[in-house]
Design a protein around this motif. Sequence first.
Motif, PDB file in Angstrom:
ATOM      1  N   ARG A  32       0.972  -0.949  -0.209  1.00 38.24           N
ATOM      2  CA  ARG A  32      -0.004  -0.094  -0.201  1.00 38.24           C
ATOM      3  C   ARG A  32       0.486   1.540   0.497  1.00 38.24           C
ATOM      4  N   SER A  33       0.479   1.961  -0.945  1.00 37.00           N
ATOM      5  CA  SER A  33       1.622   2.900  -0.718  1.00 37.00           C
ATOM      6  C   SER A  33       1.269   4.408   0.379  1.00 37.00           C
ATOM      7  N   ARG A  34       1.863   5.146   0.658  1.00 31.91           N
ATOM      8  CA  ARG A  34       1.604   5.824   1.967  1.00 31.91           C
ATOM      9  C   ARG A  34       2.785   7.058   1.462  1.00 31.91           C
ATOM     10  N   ARG A  35       1.790   7.741   0.434  1.00 33.09           N
ATOM     11  CA  ARG A  35       2.401   8.311  -0.094  1.00 33.09           C
ATOM     12  C   ARG A  35       1.876  10.368   0.226  1.00 33.09           C
ATOM     13  N   LEU A  36       3.242  11.165   0.352  1.00 29.18           N
ATOM     14  CA  LEU A  36       3.215  12.155   1.247  1.00 29.18           C
ATOM     15  C   LEU A  36       2.192  13.250   0.792  1.00 29.18           C
ATOM     16  N   SER A  37       1.071  13.636   1.596  1.00 27.84           N
ATOM     17  CA  SER A  37       0.140  15.252   0.848  1.00 27.84           C
ATOM     18  C   SER A  37       0.252  15.774   1.217  1.00 27.84           C
ATOM     19  N   LYS A  38       0.211  16.959   0.129  1.00 28.83           N
ATOM     20  CA  LYS A  38       1.086  18.164   0.331  1.00 28.83           C
ATOM     21  C   LYS A  38       1.071  18.986   1.417  1.00 28.83           C
ATOM     22  N   PRO A  39      -0.147  18.869   2.370  1.00 32.31           N
ATOM     23  CA  PRO A  39       0.579  18.950   4.116  1.00 32.31           C
ATOM     24  C   PRO A  39       1.848  18.268   4.443  1.00 32.31           C
ATOM     25  N   GLU A  40       1.556  17.179   3.756  1.00 35.95           N
ATOM     26  CA  GLU A  40       2.701  16.722   4.521  1.00 35.95           C
ATOM     27  C   GLU A  40       3.938  17.279   4.127  1.00 35.95           C
ATOM     28  N   LYS A  41       4.057  16.912   2.252  1.00 35.43           N
ATOM     29  CA  LYS A  41       5.047  17.950   2.550  1.00 35.43           C
ATOM     30  C   LYS A  41       5.067  18.949   2.944  1.00 35.43           C
ATOM     31  N   ARG A  42       4.551  19.846   3.581  1.00 38.59           N
ATOM     32  CA  ARG A  42       4.981  20.921   3.384  1.00 38.59           C
ATOM     33  C   ARG A  42       5.583  21.143   5.000  1.00 38.59           C
ATOM     34  N   PHE A  43       4.971  20.286   5.625  1.00 37.05           N
ATOM     35  CA  PHE A  43       4.733  19.905   6.950  1.00 37.05           C
ATOM     36  C   PHE A  43       7.226  18.688   6.888  1.00 37.05           C
ATOM     37  N   GLN A  44       6.770  18.177   6.557  1.00 35.63           N
ATOM     38  CA  GLN A  44       8.517  17.936   6.055  1.00 35.63           C
ATOM     39  C   GLN A  44       9.411  19.091   5.652  1.00 35.63           C
TER      40      GLN A  44
END
Length: 296
Positions: free
Chosen positions: A154-166
Amino acid sequence: MPLPIIPYLLESGPTEPVSLLRRHLTEPFPVHGHDYFELELVVSGKGRQWLNGEELFMEPGCLYLLSPADYHRVEPEPVLELYSFHFTPEYAAGLGFSLAQEARNTRISLEETAAHAAKLLSLTEPSAAGQAYHVQELLIPLLPLLLRLLREGRSRRLSKPEKRFQAGLKYVQAHHAEPGLHLEDAARACGLSACYFSALFSQAVGYRFTDYVTECRLRHACALLSSSPVSVTEAAYESGFSSLPHFFRCFKSRFGCSPGRYRKQAAEALSGGSADPSFFPFPLPKSDPKSKESKP
């Protein structure tokens, strides 16, 4: 430089494009990322991990892959044993897996897990690394597990908010040694509101913002004390502490000893002494026989 980005050379050595480690975790591993791919198989114990901010249970048979774009933290409950493959992005591209750019997880049967564990155990024996074609031999168990993840995981791709959080998390890492660092600064750097960034931070990292910054500073101080000749006072201020008494209180509370004793233990470990490696919050650097004696 503390976590979250762990460099490949720290854990795998400079000459191996792929490596295999056997891990026995008894303490929480703070949120971090890597500049390499990490594939791990849990063989015993239980725990939890937060993969790109999503909580997942860990037990025998759990298999997951992290790319250099992902982050996670791990909490054993109370013990986790797993095998961890590390391989560089260049090596992945050479194998034709350059499109594997997102975290994935799946589960295999206990019978398969036991069979893999028996093979992996033999490959992590001290004598195995010295054998001819050891790196090629690591591909025999690695490739089936990697293909299983890419086909069924199962893919656990970063969402846009999570990319910003990173991006905000990396900002904290880059500026943790600045005494004036505030949550609002990190939120502003990644384009999120302070309230939303704070909520994401607590969920993904497992610390309040101020506690995490303190942890980063303490780890920075440990790195300086164990691998450089700076004084304890210099280590405190270079790590971002603005008060020496506050540094001593935080250090004693976190590690149960003074910075001076920590330095002594680190010196014993680096020189092959009797210090317990589990005493240290991260892998110690290799000893340099040409380095100068540390200040007390």
